[in-house]
Design an enzyme around this catalytic site. Structure first.
Site, mmCIF file in Angstrom:
data_model
loop_
_atom_site.group_PDB
_atom_site.id
_atom_site.type_symbol
_atom_site.label_atom_id
_atom_site.label_comp_id
_atom_site.label_asym_id
_atom_site.label_seq_id
_atom_site.Cartn_x
_atom_site.Cartn_y
_atom_site.Cartn_z
ATOM 1 C CE1 TYR A 78 -3.041 -2.980 0.173
ATOM 2 C CE2 TYR A 78 -3.785 -2.261 2.323
ATOM 3 C CZ TYR A 78 -3.878 -3.129 1.250
ATOM 4 O OH TYR A 78 -4.808 -4.134 1.273
ATOM 5 C CE LYS A 89 1.102 -17.231 -2.848
ATOM 6 N NZ LYS A 89 0.310 -18.479 -2.766
ATOM 7 C CG ASP A 136 -2.039 -19.724 -0.639
ATOM 8 O OD1 ASP A 136 -1.214 -19.516 0.272
ATOM 9 O OD2 ASP A 136 -1.752 -20.367 -1.654
ATOM 10 C CG ASP A 149 -6.892 -4.294 4.233
ATOM 11 O OD1 ASP A 149 -7.858 -4.213 5.008
ATOM 12 O OD2 ASP A 149 -6.815 -3.635 3.177
ATOM 13 C CG ASP A 168 -12.189 -6.477 6.566
ATOM 14 O OD1 ASP A 168 -11.824 -5.950 7.639
ATOM 15 O OD2 ASP A 168 -12.792 -5.855 5.668
#
Ligand code: NAD
Length: 357
Positions: free
Chosen positions: A141, A191, A224, A248, A252
């Protein structure tokens, strides 16, 4: 203790829920003999309306001079014009940057009384108690990004995930120290099979766990897989640390486990200076002004404020216990109750918390 707390009520239901958290903090101050001095400042849409800036300088100055900050929520349809010069959310991003808040803490705790409002099965979520540490000021970001025009009329856009050793170390250390005070398990999500920045996370964290935190149980999970494990074995996690974008998305996803947005607080912390505490929900413009917003997430954010910025653990636990008792006694706001059952409004449910403190 004497502490200066800046209130940033913001927009929509923000002022309704923060005012209730202040009532609870006042009651705690009285009960334990503390003095909390509150100073209310503008942020978000209301700040744009009144000053043209979603984060006026006097808000920044007051926050920097405070011991802790309690935020409601920002935004709403009034300020949604994509062509607007500035947006309420810009105020939030800037206050995090001004205060160097690099760690976002999100506890995901299920309440026994609300298990049936979760979309997941009771036996899977019962007993879930996870503390997420999401890196907040680096990664995808904030890395170099842009859009280029190509000769054939297409566009090419890119965003880059960038991390330094120091950025990884400081959040992993914060998370590991928290794990040491909890069940002693740290899960790092990355990852690393694909992303170079994740491989840095993996190397730095492995070294720290060996050198500084060998007493902790350490687990690495690919992002994942984590998306699946959160829904199949949420109880097996204690503290989870991860980079900005993964955090993020995963937080959620995890916020669905307890069943209602109206119950979840969060904290953003830096190395020193004041922390920022808020409910994870937004400004809920659809119910703003109706007196039915659930204030419990903000009240629980106030408990986090006491624990993490003022080191008042007993006082924080007292608030959390009162909230649990309110739910156990069967009191519900509209967002928590089955349709048609009787519910309490924002002020009335806070009255119950105050009674049970
Ligand atoms: P939202 O969280 O505001 O609302 C989602 C749904 O949950 C709505 O139906 C709302 O009524 C309900 N809800 C949320 N909080 C509740 C509470 N305390 N009690 C009862 N019901 C509650 O998300 P949204 O609708 O996507 O966004 C609305 C606005 O809030 C947008 O402008 C968005 O940008 C902003 N927003 C701000 C923040 C923040 O300030 N940190 C976070 C998310 C969204």
């Amino acid at each position: 203790m004497k502490a200066k707390i800046v209130l940033l009520p913001g927009d929509g239901i923000g002022p309704e829920v923060t005012s209730q958290a202040v009532r609870v903090l006042d009651a705690v101050a009285k009960k334990f003999g503390h003095t909390f001095l509150f100073d209310s400042k503008r942020i978000g849409g209301i700040a744009i309306d009144e000053t043209g800036d979603p984060l006026p300088q006097d808000t920044i100055d007051a926050c920097k001079a405070s011991d802790a900050i309690l935020l409601g929520a920002v935004g709403g349809p009034k300020w949604d014009d994509p062509n607007a010069k500035t947006r309420p959310e810009a105020g939030l991003l800037r206050i995090r940057k001004e205060l160097g808040l690099f760690a976002n803490l999100r506890p995901i705790v299920t309440f026994d009384e609300l298990l049936d409002s979760s979309p997941l099965k009771r036996e899977i979520i019962e007993g879930t108690d996870i503390l997420f540490f999401r890196e907040l000021t680096g990664g995808l970001y904030f890395g170099p990004s842009g859009t280029e025009e190509l000769a054939d009329g297409q566009q090419r856009a890119y965003s880059t995930a960038v991390y330094t050793t120091k950025e990884v170390e400081r959040i992993v250390r914060m998370a590991a120290l928290a794990a040491r005070k909890r069940k002693g398990k740290l899960t790092m999500v990355d990852k690393a099979n694909v992303l170079e920045a994740s491989r840095l996370w993996r190397r730095v964290t492995a070294k720290m766990m060996k050198d500084e935190f060998s007493d902790l149980e350490y687990e690495v999970v690919l992002v994942d897989s984590m998306a699946m494990h959160l829904l199949s074995r949420p109880k097996s996690f204690d503290v989870v640390v991860t980079s900005n974008m993964f955090g993020d998305i995963l937080t959620d996803e995890a916020s669905m486990l307890p069943g209602s947005l109206g119950m979840l607080p969060s904290a953003s912390l830096g190395s020193d200076g004041p922390g920022l505490y808020e409910p994870i929900h937004g400004s809920a413009p659809d119910i703003a002004g109706k007196g039915i917003a659930n204030p419990l997430a903000t009240i629980l954010a106030a408990a986090m404020l006491l624990r993490h910025s003022l080191q008042l653990d007993a006082e924080a636990a007292d608030i959390e216990a009162a909230v649990k008792k309110v739910l156990a006694a069967g009191y519900r706001t509209a967002d928590l109750a089955p349709k048609g059952s009787s519910t309490l409004g924002t002020i009335a449910i806070t009255d119950k918390v105050l009674e049970l403190l």
